[in-house]
Design an enzyme around this catalytic site. Sequence first.
Site, PDB file in Angstrom:
ATOM      1  N   ILE A  91     -13.399   1.330  -0.793  1.00 15.91           N
ATOM      2  CA  ILE A  91     -14.786   1.819  -0.741  1.00 15.91           C
ATOM      3  C   ILE A  91     -14.847   3.020   0.214  1.00 15.91           C
ATOM      4  O   ILE A  91     -14.440   2.894   1.369  1.00 15.91           O
ATOM      5  CB  ILE A  91     -15.754   0.725  -0.207  1.00 15.91           C
ATOM      6  CG1 ILE A  91     -15.655  -0.553  -1.043  1.00 15.91           C
ATOM      7  CG2 ILE A  91     -17.182   1.254  -0.176  1.00 15.91           C
ATOM      8  CD1 ILE A  91     -16.510  -1.709  -0.494  1.00 15.91           C
TER       9      ILE A  91
ATOM     10  N   GLU B 103      -3.974 -11.637   5.689  1.00 10.20           N
ATOM     11  CA  GLU B 103      -2.997 -10.923   6.508  1.00 10.20           C
ATOM     12  C   GLU B 103      -1.842 -11.878   6.810  1.00 10.20           C
ATOM     13  O   GLU B 103      -1.966 -13.096   6.647  1.00 10.20           O
ATOM     14  CB  GLU B 103      -3.639 -10.492   7.830  1.00 10.20           C
ATOM     15  CG  GLU B 103      -4.852  -9.599   7.689  1.00 10.20           C
ATOM     16  CD  GLU B 103      -4.534  -8.188   7.248  1.00 10.20           C
ATOM     17  OE1 GLU B 103      -3.552  -7.620   7.748  1.00 10.20           O
ATOM     18  OE2 GLU B 103      -5.241  -7.656   6.383  1.00 10.20           O
TER      19      GLU B 103
ATOM     20  N   LYS C  56     -12.981  -3.524  11.784  1.00  4.15           N
ATOM     21  CA  LYS C  56     -13.653  -2.589  10.865  1.00  4.15           C
ATOM     22  C   LYS C  56     -15.060  -2.260  11.374  1.00  4.15           C
ATOM     23  O   LYS C  56     -15.501  -1.109  11.334  1.00  4.15           O
ATOM     24  CB  LYS C  56     -13.705  -3.200   9.461  1.00  4.15           C
ATOM     25  CG  LYS C  56     -12.304  -3.401   8.866  1.00  4.15           C
ATOM     26  CD  LYS C  56     -12.319  -4.311   7.647  1.00  4.15           C
ATOM     27  CE  LYS C  56     -10.905  -4.565   7.131  1.00  4.15           C
ATOM     28  NZ  LYS C  56     -10.812  -5.610   6.126  1.00  4.15           N
TER      29      LYS C  56
ATOM     30  N   GLY D  67      -5.766  -4.562  -1.458  1.00  4.57           N
ATOM     31  CA  GLY D  67      -4.954  -4.362  -2.670  1.00  4.57           C
ATOM     32  C   GLY D  67      -4.279  -3.001  -2.608  1.00  4.57           C
ATOM     33  O   GLY D  67      -4.839  -2.040  -2.073  1.00  4.57           O
TER      34      GLY D  67
ATOM     35  N   VAL E 290       0.846  -1.206   0.000  1.00  2.00           N
ATOM     36  CA  VAL E 290       0.000   0.000   0.000  1.00  2.00           C
ATOM     37  C   VAL E 290       0.880   1.255   0.000  1.00  2.00           C
ATOM     38  O   VAL E 290       0.626   2.210  -0.762  1.00  2.00           O
ATOM     39  CB  VAL E 290      -0.960  -0.001   1.221  1.00  2.00           C
ATOM     40  CG1 VAL E 290      -1.793   1.271   1.232  1.00  2.00           C
ATOM     41  CG2 VAL E 290      -1.859  -1.236   1.193  1.00  2.00           C
TER      42      VAL E 290
ATOM     43  N   GLU F 152      -9.815   6.626   6.133  1.00  2.00           N
ATOM     44  CA  GLU F 152     -10.772   6.022   5.187  1.00  2.00           C
ATOM     45  C   GLU F 152     -10.373   4.600   4.789  1.00  2.00           C
ATOM     46  O   GLU F 152     -11.218   3.708   4.650  1.00  2.00           O
ATOM     47  CB  GLU F 152     -10.880   6.908   3.943  1.00  2.00           C
ATOM     48  CG  GLU F 152     -11.846   6.427   2.889  1.00  2.00           C
ATOM     49  CD  GLU F 152     -13.295   6.380   3.363  1.00  2.00           C
ATOM     50  OE1 GLU F 152     -13.890   7.442   3.530  1.00  2.00           O
ATOM     51  OE2 GLU F 152     -13.816   5.262   3.567  1.00  2.00           O
TER      52      GLU F 152
HETATM   53  N1  HSE Z   1      -6.878  -9.142   4.832  1.00  2.82           N
HETATM   54  C1  HSE Z   1      -7.853  -8.133   4.587  1.00  2.82           C
HETATM   55  C2  HSE Z   1      -8.950  -8.767   3.720  1.00  2.82           C
HETATM   56  C3  HSE Z   1      -7.230  -6.941   3.895  1.00  2.82           C
HETATM   57  O1  HSE Z   1      -8.824  -9.928   3.345  1.00  2.82           O
HETATM   58  O2  HSE Z   1      -9.944  -8.104   3.447  1.00  2.82           O
HETATM   59  C4  HSE Z   1      -7.856  -5.636   4.225  1.00  2.82           C
HETATM   60  O3  HSE Z   1      -8.086  -5.425   5.565  1.00  2.82           O
END
Ligand code: HSE
Length: 420
Positions: A129, A183, A198, A295, A12, A122
Amino acid sequence: MLKVAIIGVGTVGASVANILKDNKDIITARAGIEIVPTIGVVNDLSKKRDVTIELTNDIDKVLEDDSIDIIVELMGGIEKPYEIVQKALLKGKSVVTANKALLAYHRYDLEKLAGNIPFEYEAAVAGGIPIINALRDGLTANHIQSIRGIMNGTCNYMLTKMINEGVDYDTILKESQELGYAEADPTFDVGGFDAAHKLLILGSIAYGIDAKPEDILIEGIQDIDTPDIDFANEFNYTIKLLTIAKKIGSQIELRVHPVFISKDEMISKVDGVMNGISVIGDKVGETMYYGPGAGGDATASAVIANIVDIARRGKGSPMLGFESDNKENLTIMPKDEIETKYYLRLRIEDKVGVLAKIATILGENEISIEKMIQKPFNKTCAHLLLSTHTCIEKNIHKAISQLENSKVVTIKPVMIRIED
Ligand code: HSE
């Protein structure tokens, strides 16, 4: 000119540096000022990285550099980045982070410390998104009735492949790791923790609720197996790892777990590595958000949106969506009081009286069966797959433990909630 330091130059971080260069003209025109990725901070200077910016391993030098305006934290982890962003804020630097784990634990402390210094995040929820923007700004007129999200691409990819192509759990987990979706420690993904982090962030913005991961129900997808998929197909369900926030009176349900959900629901059509979120507001009705949740470029797109926002208006919206306390006095619903429908997979001895015994245990716990199928497993055992009408979480747990001790059930029952 606005100078940006990128802490953590992985996938990223490299995308942030490269997009700021590749799309410099349009970004400058939109921001009204040139945004310059000035330096990247990494642990290992010998590792080759796909960037042209200067790299250092001296974080303190960057934090002490008064010419750096914005710190972009992309290093991951919790306590180390917490220390770094605190130092950055104390130096008066704006912060942009994609770090959901940091925010799951420290968002309220950081909001307090940031005060009027911009702190944006964000990219921490659903990658590319713009869900923070939508929920925090676009939907401010509404009481949020529910948020239901597919916010872990790894789990969604795995479940889609298991259901659509019959691929087994271990094979597909390995493939997700090779594809770079999971991850570093895949437990965060398959155990539901990444999605829970999240959800907690969105729960704060929607309800002003301060909850930590240990306060909410979190279950992963590790126990899902072929018979569950057969049951789903038979009754027009798909299986998703869903993050759920629901307002029930003055209580908020916050939970992450796999669900059986009708294939006809819009959110059920979010397949593969994509993320999708449905938000229902009392005035707007249902709104849906769909896109890449991970991504390099997709996540960097959200990071850069925050940088441009800071360039345009400094501190804009309140970090967690509330300028003053939410007077609704909402509380988190205790895990045991959640009411929903359930699916149970029981491996049972295939002999006289077993079904009657199971029905008695369920009945005694005020659990009513809605649908049921029995499939042979081997010469002496069968799988009993059943769904219930709505009942209370604590009753289903009591029934499961009685079933487990009943001798007619041969291995630990598997329970999956049904989202209607
Ligand atoms: N490992 C996370 C996923 C990446 O699979 O969505 C973003 O948090």
